[in-house]
Write an enzyme that holds these catalytic residues in place. Structure first.
Site, PDB file in Angstrom:
ATOM      1  CG  HIS A 294      -1.887   0.972   1.424  1.00 25.42           C
ATOM      2  ND1 HIS A 294      -1.625   2.264   1.786  1.00 25.42           N
ATOM      3  CD2 HIS A 294      -3.239   0.897   1.264  1.00 25.42           C
ATOM      4  CE1 HIS A 294      -2.763   2.940   1.855  1.00 25.42           C
ATOM      5  NE2 HIS A 294      -3.753   2.133   1.535  1.00 25.42           N
TER       6      HIS A 294
ATOM      7  CG  ASP B 122       0.777  -2.279   6.185  1.00 23.61           C
ATOM      8  OD1 ASP B 122      -0.156  -2.403   6.996  1.00 23.61           O
ATOM      9  OD2 ASP B 122       0.672  -1.664   5.103  1.00 23.61           O
TER      10      ASP B 122
ATOM     11  CD  GLN C  80      -6.660  -4.506   4.564  1.00 20.83           C
ATOM     12  OE1 GLN C  80      -7.598  -5.163   5.018  1.00 20.83           O
ATOM     13  NE2 GLN C  80      -6.829  -3.253   4.170  1.00 20.83           N
TER      14      GLN C  80
ATOM     15  CE  LYS D 245      -6.920  -0.026   6.718  1.00 23.08           C
ATOM     16  NZ  LYS D 245      -7.597   0.495   5.546  1.00 23.08           N
TER      17      LYS D 245
ATOM     18  CB  CYS E 230      -3.733   3.313  -1.547  1.00 24.38           C
ATOM     19  SG  CYS E 230      -4.989   4.517  -1.172  1.00 24.38           S
TER      20      CYS E 230
END
Ligand code: PMP
Length: 393
Positions: free
Chosen positions: A111, A187, A190, A213, A351
């Site tokens: 991303h 990261d 997700q 999220k 993104c």
């Protein structure tokens, strides 16, 4: 896991099928109530003074740090509350000490939030190497073995792709980093909302993710650090132990990185979001999403004019599926799904411009991203609507 009961906690679901959870999830009633309670009954600043309101607010704000740390097995590290994943990653990029000749290894899957902070460092003479995935998004471990060496200051890697949904083998990559003394930033924007994560087991140094999220309020994110080895991005109130006219001592722990008045209501809400996720159970959430994801993939793969992207290996995926309908712009498809069937999906480049360029998809994809409150009926309707769209072509 009682989906009907869960859905009662999400008032927005009365009229829509919400399938854009990779962008942001919805917040359940207990989270909304906790934020309102702060505003109505004990609004005050945190970590300042001793009056009755700040005592409650400070305790609840502190509790949120503990709850988040427990969710990711990060009690032995430092859990800093941030605005979002983007801020957390930038804090590491700006807070580490860089030396000319250092190299950063990342991937084409990232991303922009886990790409631009590193590319920006090129201005300081830092090299950035980007590893290409296989066409389905899976990663070749040997590419990391070749790219990581004694000059590698940091490896920055997504845990799960927000476009293709695949989960990356972070533990294996952590071992390569350790062999070469390179730090690892994951990261987890997700992954944490959808699968059980234990930061210790990932072997990383920094783990960044977004509260919004994972059922938390917008404006909430997390930077977990194994050691407090970066400089704070901001200095000011709340971040220090002692200040004199010509010197200062930084506070220990998370306070060092949280200067200024934070998003108190949001962070208290985040703590309640973690309670909610733990009550439902991350393993139950993962199982539920896997079932829905397989249904989506099978359904879409059966349609001739539909192209599904991402790995066929279904066990290492989160509930994110990207696809395109031949001859149609992704925005057009997403718009029809919204207008015609009240289905909220994401379209565009997500993104991830470098990934889209690599995949030869200048218009991007349509993305369906599922969560604990989505149902098989919603997926049936989604597939029926997509089939209807392809019939009209
Ligand atoms: N990384 C990944 C993998 C993401 O999916 C996102 C959000 N789409 C981000 C980073 C950025 O998250 P935020 O907007 O909360 O900073």
């Amino acid at each position: 896991m009682d989906i009907d009961l869960i859905r009662e906690d999400f008032p927005l679901l009365d009229n829509i099928a919400y399938l854009d959870n990779a962008a942001t999830s919805l917040s359940p009633e207990p989270v909304i109530r906790a934020m309102n309670e702060f505003e109505r009954h004990y609004r005050s600043n945190v970590g300042r003074g001793v009056h009755r309101l700040t005592t409650i607010a400070t305790q609840r704000y502190w509790d949120s740090h503990i709850k988040v740390a427990e969710l990711i097995g990060g009690e032995d590290g430092t859990t800093v509350l941030t605005k979002n994943t983007t801020e957390a990653i930038n804090m590491v990029a700006c807070g580490l000490e860089w030396h000319s000749g250092d190299n950063i290894v990342t991937t084409v899957l990232e991303h922009h939030s886990n790409f631009l902070p590193w590319v920006h460092l090129r201005k300081k003479g830092i090299g950035v190497s980007t590893i290409e995935p296989f066409p389905d998004g899976m990663i070749d471990i040997s590419a990391f073995e070749s790219a990581i060496n004694e000059n590698t200051g940091l490896v920055a890697l997504t845990h799960a792709s927000n476009v293709l949904g695949n989960v990356l083998p972070v533990k294996e990559i952590a071992s390569i980093c350790q062999e070469h003394g390179a730090r690892l930033l994951i990261d987890g924007a997700q992954s944490v909302p959808h699968i059980s994560v234990d930061v210790k087991k990932t072997g990383c140094d920094y783990f960044c993710f977004s509260g919004h999220k994972m059922l938390g309020p917008t404006g909430t994110g997390i930077l977990w650090m194994k050691e407090t080895d970066i400089d704070p991005l901001l200095l000011g109130g709340g971040a220090i132990d002692k200040v004199s006219l010509d010197s200062y001592t930084l506070a220990e722990g998370y306070q060092r990185y949280e200067a200024g008045t934070p998003n108190i209501a949001g962070m208290i809400g985040l703590g309640y979001a973690v309670d909610y996720l733990r009550k439902v159970g991350m393993d139950n959430i993962e199982r539920h999403e896997k079932k829905l994801t397989e249904k989506v993939i099978h359904g879409l793969e059966d349609m001739e004019q539909v192209h599904v992207y991402g790995p066929v290996e279904k066990s290492a995926r989160i509930g994110v599926v990207s696809f395109n309908i031949e001859g149609m712009h992704p925005h057009e498809v997403s718009h029809i799904l919204d207008e015609g069937s009240d289905m909220i999906t994401r379209s565009g480049e997500h993104c991830c411009h470098p990934l889209m360029e690599y995949m030869g998809l200048p218009n991007g994809t349509v993305r369906i991203s599922m969560y604990l409150y989505n149902t098989e009926e919603e997926i049936d309707l989604l597939l029926a609507t997509i089939e209807e769209i392809t019939r009209r072509l």
